[in-house]
Design a protein around this motif. Structure first.
Motif, short mmCIF file in Angstrom:
data_model
loop_
_atom_site.label_atom_id
_atom_site.label_comp_id
_atom_site.label_asym_id
_atom_site.label_seq_id
_atom_site.Cartn_x
_atom_site.Cartn_y
_atom_site.Cartn_z
N THR A 118 12.19 0.35 7.51
CA THR A 118 12.05 -0.98 6.92
C THR A 118 10.59 -1.44 7.03
O THR A 118 9.87 -1.05 7.94
CB THR A 118 12.94 -2.01 7.64
N GLN A 119 10.20 -2.28 6.08
CA GLN A 119 8.85 -2.83 6.11
C GLN A 119 8.84 -4.22 5.49
O GLN A 119 9.62 -4.51 4.58
CB GLN A 119 7.86 -1.93 5.36
N ARG B 294 0.83 -1.20 0.00
CA ARG B 294 0.00 0.00 0.00
C ARG B 294 0.87 1.26 0.00
O ARG B 294 1.85 1.34 0.72
CB ARG B 294 -0.89 0.01 1.25
N ILE B 295 0.47 2.23 -0.80
CA ILE B 295 1.12 3.55 -0.74
C ILE B 295 0.12 4.59 -1.23
O ILE B 295 -0.32 4.57 -2.37
CB ILE B 295 2.44 3.59 -1.54
N VAL C 245 -0.78 1.38 -5.27
CA VAL C 245 0.04 0.26 -4.81
C VAL C 245 1.46 0.39 -5.36
O VAL C 245 1.67 0.91 -6.46
CB VAL C 245 -0.54 -1.12 -5.24
N CYS C 246 2.40 -0.06 -4.57
CA CYS C 246 3.78 -0.17 -4.99
C CYS C 246 4.00 -1.64 -5.38
O CYS C 246 3.80 -2.53 -4.56
CB CYS C 246 4.71 0.23 -3.85
N VAL C 247 4.35 -1.87 -6.63
CA VAL C 247 4.48 -3.24 -7.15
C VAL C 247 5.97 -3.59 -7.27
O VAL C 247 6.71 -2.96 -8.03
CB VAL C 247 3.78 -3.39 -8.51
N ALA D 57 3.37 -3.70 5.11
CA ALA D 57 2.77 -2.81 4.11
C ALA D 57 2.04 -3.57 3.01
O ALA D 57 1.55 -2.95 2.06
CB ALA D 57 3.84 -1.92 3.49
N GLY D 58 1.97 -4.89 3.08
CA GLY D 58 1.33 -5.66 2.03
C GLY D 58 -0.17 -5.44 1.95
O GLY D 58 -0.79 -5.01 2.92
N VAL D 59 -0.74 -5.73 0.80
CA VAL D 59 -2.19 -5.55 0.62
C VAL D 59 -2.98 -6.74 1.15
O VAL D 59 -4.18 -6.63 1.42
CB VAL D 59 -2.54 -5.30 -0.86
N GLU D 60 -2.34 -7.90 1.30
CA GLU D 60 -3.02 -9.08 1.83
C GLU D 60 -3.10 -9.00 3.36
O GLU D 60 -2.22 -8.40 4.00
CB GLU D 60 -2.28 -10.35 1.41
N PRO D 61 -4.12 -9.61 3.99
CA PRO D 61 -4.19 -9.61 5.45
C PRO D 61 -2.95 -10.24 6.06
O PRO D 61 -2.42 -11.22 5.52
CB PRO D 61 -5.44 -10.45 5.74
#
Length: 201
Positions: free
Chosen positions: A193-194, A11-12, A16-18, A157-161
Motif C-alpha cells: 500500500t502507498q 513516482r514510478i 509518473v503514474c497518473v 509515492a506522490g510527487v509533491e513534498p
C-alpha cells in the motif's frame, strides 16, 4: 469522450503514474499512454484538472490493477476548485483504521507495512480512506498509530513534498504498488500500500 478529473501523480521509475476519476460513472482510472506505458515525467496531467478524454481499456496489467486505461486523446477543459467536495460526493470512502482497507484483505509485514498477496485479491487497487487518526511523516513513510488498531507504515509515492501530518478525517487516496519483487515467483510477490495523495480542504 469521457470527462476525467486528475486526482494523483505518483513516482514510478523515470515517469509518473497518473490517477484519475472518470466523472461519467465515478470509476477510478489509471491513465496510461496510448501504447500502455506510464506517463512521462513531463506529462501535462496535473491534480485538479479536468480533461475530456478518449479512453480505451488497457490489458497490460493484471489484477488488482484493473483501473488501467489508455489515453488516446485528451483536451483540458477546466480546473476543479472544489476537489474535496466533489470527491466526497462521488467516491466510496472507507472510514476507520487500516484494517478496513481493501475489503479487510490486507496482510502486514513484521515491520507493520500493509500489503496484498495473490491469494486474497481485492476488487481494485485504489481506495479513498478517511483515517480516524493522524498520519505522521517520519522521514520515510506515513505512520498510523492507534491503541486499538496498532501501528502501520505507509510509503508515500506522490510527487509533491510530504506534509508533516495528514490530519485525521482527511480524504486520503491509497493505492497498491505493482507486484514486487518482480524477480520472485508470483506466490512470493506482494502489492504494498502507498499514500498517493490526500485532500483536507
Amino acid at each position: 469522450m469521457t470527462e476525467v478529473l486528475i486526482v494523483a501523480r505518483t513516482r514510478i521509475g523515470g515517469g509518473v503514474c497518473v490517477g484519475a476519476l472518470a466523472l461519467d460513472d465515478n470509476r477510478n482510472v489509471r491513465l496510461m499512454t496510448s501504447l500502455g506505458a506510464y506517463q512521462p515525467a513531463g506529462s501535462p496531467f496535473q491534480v485538479g484538472e479536468v480533461y475530456d478524454m478518449n479512453l480505451t481499456p488497457d490489458r497490460g496489467f493484471e489484477p488488482p490493477h484493473v483501473e488501467n486505461v489508455r489515453v488516446v486523446e485528451a483536451k483540458r477543459i477546466r480546473a476543479e476548485r472544489a476537489m474535496l467536495r466533489l470527491l466526497r460526493a462521488r467516491v466510496s470512502v472507507v472510514s476507520g483504521g487500516p484494517d478496513r482497507l481493501f475489503e479487510g484483505r490486507l496482510g502486514f509485514t513484521s515491520n507493520d507495512r500493509p500489503y496484498i498477496g495473490r491469494d486474497d485479491l481485492p476488487k481494485g487497487s485504489v481506495e479513498f480512506w478517511e483515517p480516524d487518526n493522524d498520519l505522521l511523516w517520519d522521514g520515510k513513510s506515513y505512520t498510523y498509530s492507534s491503541a486499538i488498531s496498532g501501528e502501520f507504515a505507509f510509503t508515500y509515492a506522490g510527487v509533491e513534498p510530504p506534509a508533516d501530518k495528514i490530519p485525521a478525517g482527511s480524504l486520503v487516496r491509497i493505492s497498491l504498488a505493482t507486484w514486487w519483487p518482480d524477480n520472485e515467483p508470483p506466490d512470493r510477490q506482494r502489492c504494498y500500500t502507498q499514500v498517493s495523495g490526500w485532500f483536507s480542504r
